[in-house]
Design a protein around this motif. Structure first.
Motif, short mmCIF file in Angstrom:
data_model
loop_
_atom_site.label_atom_id
_atom_site.label_comp_id
_atom_site.label_asym_id
_atom_site.label_seq_id
_atom_site.Cartn_x
_atom_site.Cartn_y
_atom_site.Cartn_z
N GLY A 592 0.83 -1.21 0.00
CA GLY A 592 0.00 0.00 0.00
C GLY A 592 0.86 1.25 0.00
N ALA A 593 1.89 1.25 0.81
CA ALA A 593 2.78 2.41 0.88
C ALA A 593 3.48 2.65 -0.45
N TRP A 594 3.80 1.57 -1.15
CA TRP A 594 4.47 1.71 -2.44
C TRP A 594 3.52 2.16 -3.55
N LYS A 595 2.21 2.00 -3.32
CA LYS A 595 1.19 2.32 -4.34
C LYS A 595 1.49 1.58 -5.65
N ASP A 596 1.81 0.31 -5.50
CA ASP A 596 2.23 -0.51 -6.64
C ASP A 596 1.00 -1.12 -7.33
N GLN A 597 0.70 -0.65 -8.55
CA GLN A 597 -0.49 -1.11 -9.26
C GLN A 597 -0.46 -2.63 -9.51
N SER A 598 0.74 -3.18 -9.67
CA SER A 598 0.83 -4.62 -9.95
C SER A 598 0.40 -5.46 -8.75
N ALA A 599 0.22 -4.83 -7.59
CA ALA A 599 -0.17 -5.57 -6.39
C ALA A 599 -1.68 -5.70 -6.25
N VAL A 600 -2.46 -4.98 -7.07
CA VAL A 600 -3.91 -4.97 -6.90
C VAL A 600 -4.51 -6.36 -7.04
N GLN A 601 -4.25 -7.05 -8.13
CA GLN A 601 -4.85 -8.38 -8.35
C GLN A 601 -4.39 -9.41 -7.33
N PRO A 602 -3.09 -9.49 -6.99
CA PRO A 602 -2.68 -10.42 -5.93
C PRO A 602 -3.40 -10.15 -4.61
N LEU A 603 -3.60 -8.88 -4.26
CA LEU A 603 -4.29 -8.56 -3.01
C LEU A 603 -5.76 -8.96 -3.07
N ILE A 604 -6.38 -8.74 -4.23
CA ILE A 604 -7.79 -9.15 -4.39
C ILE A 604 -7.92 -10.67 -4.25
N ARG A 605 -7.00 -11.40 -4.89
CA ARG A 605 -7.06 -12.87 -4.79
C ARG A 605 -6.88 -13.32 -3.34
N LEU A 606 -5.98 -12.65 -2.63
CA LEU A 606 -5.77 -13.02 -1.22
C LEU A 606 -7.02 -12.71 -0.41
N PHE A 607 -7.66 -11.57 -0.69
CA PHE A 607 -8.87 -11.18 0.03
C PHE A 607 -9.99 -12.19 -0.19
N GLU A 608 -10.10 -12.74 -1.37
CA GLU A 608 -11.19 -13.65 -1.70
C GLU A 608 -10.87 -15.12 -1.38
N SER A 609 -9.67 -15.39 -0.88
CA SER A 609 -9.25 -16.78 -0.68
C SER A 609 -9.84 -17.39 0.58
N GLU A 610 -9.97 -18.72 0.57
CA GLU A 610 -10.39 -19.46 1.75
C GLU A 610 -9.33 -19.36 2.84
N ALA A 611 -8.06 -19.21 2.42
CA ALA A 611 -6.98 -19.13 3.39
C ALA A 611 -7.14 -17.92 4.30
N LEU A 612 -7.60 -16.81 3.74
CA LEU A 612 -7.80 -15.62 4.56
C LEU A 612 -8.93 -15.86 5.56
N ALA A 613 -10.00 -16.48 5.09
CA ALA A 613 -11.14 -16.73 5.96
C ALA A 613 -10.76 -17.62 7.14
#
Length: 696
Positions: A592-613
């Protein structure tokens, strides 16, 4: 019964002394230069030992055979073979792919000095043709096989001036006056044909026979003008600087008497003396008046150390300080080409001040010389030599307990070594090497121990001095950092190393690659690399993202965040799915601090994962991801905005929304959406302002 040792034993003993003396001379040449006065003293010692050998033998021969090293055909004893000074010289000599080397009787000081200067270099740095080509004009040094073994025969055929003197006495009694004149002519022509070395040896001998005086007169009257002037310059130098060797001093005095006894010799001597005195006087006046053209006058520069020494010998003299001050001013004020000339001529003067213990005089000069070192950007041999003298001054002052007097010297080399003062790579390497040598003394160990002293003043002083020594103190600091059990002491050491800066990186990388070092030491090395390193160290840190101790992993992430380069970001993003959930919290914040656009999709996938839940830090990590997405996204990120809106409208239900604190997560998503829209509005406003400015 005979109590003395045999001829063979005497030669062997002197041969070992010669090897040790030549090895010491080479080391001195490498450290300073062949012209350095202390180096000249070492070479002189080696020359004197060789002369002692030549009283017993016609040549000094070193051979490499299948049975080992042999001197004069004799193998070395085991005790001699264990001496590092002896084996070191053999390793040096035979690194030039030789089988043997011979020094012939009649070798001059100049030949020996030149030979030692040549072999002080690496073989690959010699000119085409190698060592043999380099010493082609050294008549009394022979390399390999037949040449070396024939050296004795070659030198035996030379005129033996030691035996010539008694022979003249015998001829004096046997020959009539006319015959003596003819013999003197033939002998004189033979001596003249052999060159300056043989002439010098003959004229340096005392012989009261009238025929000897006649021979000397013939030689002085007939010898080449330039050769006679060279001999007379040697005489003048010897009279100004008496030798500590009684035999050499007596020979110099006799040389003067024999030349001065001949009208031509006396006339040339007086002419040279007056001319050189007048020239020197004018040259010193030019220095005082800041006439920089004087620094290109080689005769004045050669005579300068002797002139200053004579001034210093007088009580309450003011001439030497004035000359030295003006030279120090000149090296700061003159044009680059003149500064280079001054730098090349200063070392003998600085050596004189060191040898005569004029430390306070040299210390006064050093402030201006350090100013010149600071501003100089062109590498030259003179620059290197002046820096070496500043090193010697600093080491001497420290040994005398005057550390604070050399702070300005340590500061300049530290600034160059750390890159705080930008210089060419040669100057940087030189500065780092000087600091390492200065810090090789025992006093650094004492300073390191003072870091844990009870007195706060003592701890502060130790920290300050170790910081000044920079890379020179680094190895001992790292050893202490590894061994220390005191967090306070480790903190002080870390602060010192921070001050060393990027110059510490090579040592840190060497340390971290060692095996079987404790995790806490690895963590501190990573912390240091993060502070003083850069993106070039990413490869070094890569393995520690998967280290068995999560504290090391966390420190690795912190260092990568400090770098913040493309490789660092890529490595952190790649590690997102491999590290444990606690560390994912750190990574989400970094992305987030880096404001790295390439991180958006990996973060979304992590948010939607069963592992996070299923994570034990589910809610905290979900909120971190939301905050990161809010920092990264922009109004153009339509897919991201749509994704957030679908979750808020419950059209999309990631597992974490069912198992976590859905209200808190919804609130974080709303904040993220607001941030994205606000960022977009600000961006449009900025673009509109730029457009109006361009239109006007």
């Amino acid at each position: 019964m005979t109590t003395g040792i045999s001829r063979t034993e005497r030669i062997e003993k002197k041969s070992i002394e010669a090897i040790i003396a030549m090895n010491a001379s080479v080391q001195r040449i490498r450290l300073f230069s062949a012209s350095n006065p202390s180096t000249v003293g070492f070479v002189e010692n080696a020359y004197d030992v060789l002369q002692a050998i030549f009283k017993e033998a016609d040549a000094f021969i070193i051979e490499k055979t299948s049975q080992g090293i042999r001197l004069h055909g004799q193998s070395l004893s085991e005790a001699e073979q264990r001496k590092t000074q002896v084996t070191g010289f053999f390793d040096l000599i035979f690194s030039f792919d030789l089988q043997s080397v011979a020094f012939g009787k009649g070798i001059t000081r100049e030949e020996l000095s030149r030979f030692l200067e040549i072999i002080s270099q690496k073989p690959e740095n010699l000119k085409e043709g190698g060592l043999e080509a380099e010493i082609e004009d050294l008549d009394h040094i022979h390399l390999d096989g037949k040449k070396a073994l024939e050296a004795s025969a070659q030198t035996a055929g030379a005129i033996d001036t030691q035996n010539l003197a008694p022979m003249i006495c015998t001829l004096q009694d046997l020959l009539d006056e006319d015959s003596r004149g003819d013999v003197c002519k033939h002998l004189g022509d033979a001596v003249l044909a052999k060159g300056l070395s043989v002439i010098r040896n003959l004229l340096s001998q005392k012989n009261e026979a009238p025929m000897a005086a006649e021979l000397n007169r013939y030689i002085v009257e007939k010898m080449d003008e330039a050769a006679l002037e060279n001999l007379l310059k040697e005489v003048a130098a010897a009279r100004l600087e008496p030798s500590s060797d009684p035999e050499r001093e007596a020979a110099a005095k006799q040389l003067y008497r024999n030349i001065h006894a001949v009208p031509r010799g006396k006339e040339v001597y007086n002419r040279l003396s007056y001319s050189e005195h007048l020239k020197m006087k004018t040259g010193l006046e030019q220095i005082i008046k800041k006439d920089f053209s004087v620094y290109s006058d080689s005769d004045v520069m050669i005579g300068l150390p002797g002139a200053i020494e004579r001034f210093l010998a007088k009580e309450n003299d003011k001439n030497a300080p004035a000359i030295l001050d003006k030279m120090a001013d000149a090296i700061l004020e003159a044009e680059p080409d003149v500064r280079k000339q001054i730098a090349e001529n200063l070392p003998p003067v600085l050596d004189l001040l060191i040898v005569t213990s004029q430390l306070d005089t040299l210390l006064r000069m050093s402030y201006k010389l350090v100013g010149w070192i600071r501003q100089e950007t062109i590498w030259s041999s003179g620059y290197e030599e002046v820096c070496f003298r500043m090193e010697t001054l600093a080491r001497t002052l420290i040994e005398d307990g005057r550390f604070d007097n050399c702070r300005h010297i340590l500061k300049i080399f530290n600034a160059i070594c750390t890159g705080k003062l930008e210089k060419p790579s040669e100057m940087k390497d030189l500065a780092c090497g000087i600091l390492e040598r200065i810090a090789s003394g025992d006093f650094v160990q004492s300073l390191t121990e003072d870091l844990r002293a009870q007195s706060e003043d003592k701890r502060k002083e130790a920290t300050d001095r170790l910081s000044l020594l920079g890379v020179g103190s680094l190895d001992r600091l790292l050893n202490r950092l590894r061994e220390s059990e005191s967090r306070t002491e480790r903190s002080r050491i870390l602060r010192v190393i921070y001050g060393i800066g990027n110059a510490a990186v090579p040592a840190l990388e060497r340390e971290i690659k060692k095996t079987e070092i404790p995790w806490y030491y690895i963590r501190n090395l990573i912390l240091l690399l993060g502070k003083v390193g850069n993106e070039s160290q990413v490869k070094t840190l890569r393995p520690f993202l998967e280290y068995e101790d999560d504290r090391v992993q966390r420190e690795t992430l912190n260092s990568l965040f400090n770098f913040s380069g493309e490789e660092s970001r890529k490595m952190v993003l790649d590690a997102l799915y491999r590290i444990d959930d606690q560390l994912k919290l750190n990574v989400a914040g970094m992305l987030g601090a880096w404001k790295d656009q390439s991180a958006v999709q990996p973060l979304i996938r992590l948010f939607e994962s069963e592992a996070l839940a299923a994570s034990e830090v589910r809610d905290e990590l979900a909120l971190k991801i939301c905050n990161a997405l809010g920092s990264i996204g922009s109004s153009e990120a339509t897919p991201l905005i749509n994704w957030i809106e679908e979750i808020l409208e419950q059209k999309r239900k990631p597992p974490v929304m069912n198992k976590g604190d859905s209200e808190a997560i919804r609130s974080a998503l709303k904040s993220a959406l607001e941030n994205i829209r606000q960022n977009g509005a600000e961006k449009k406003k900025d673009e509109s302002g730029r457009s109006k400015g361009e239109a006007s």
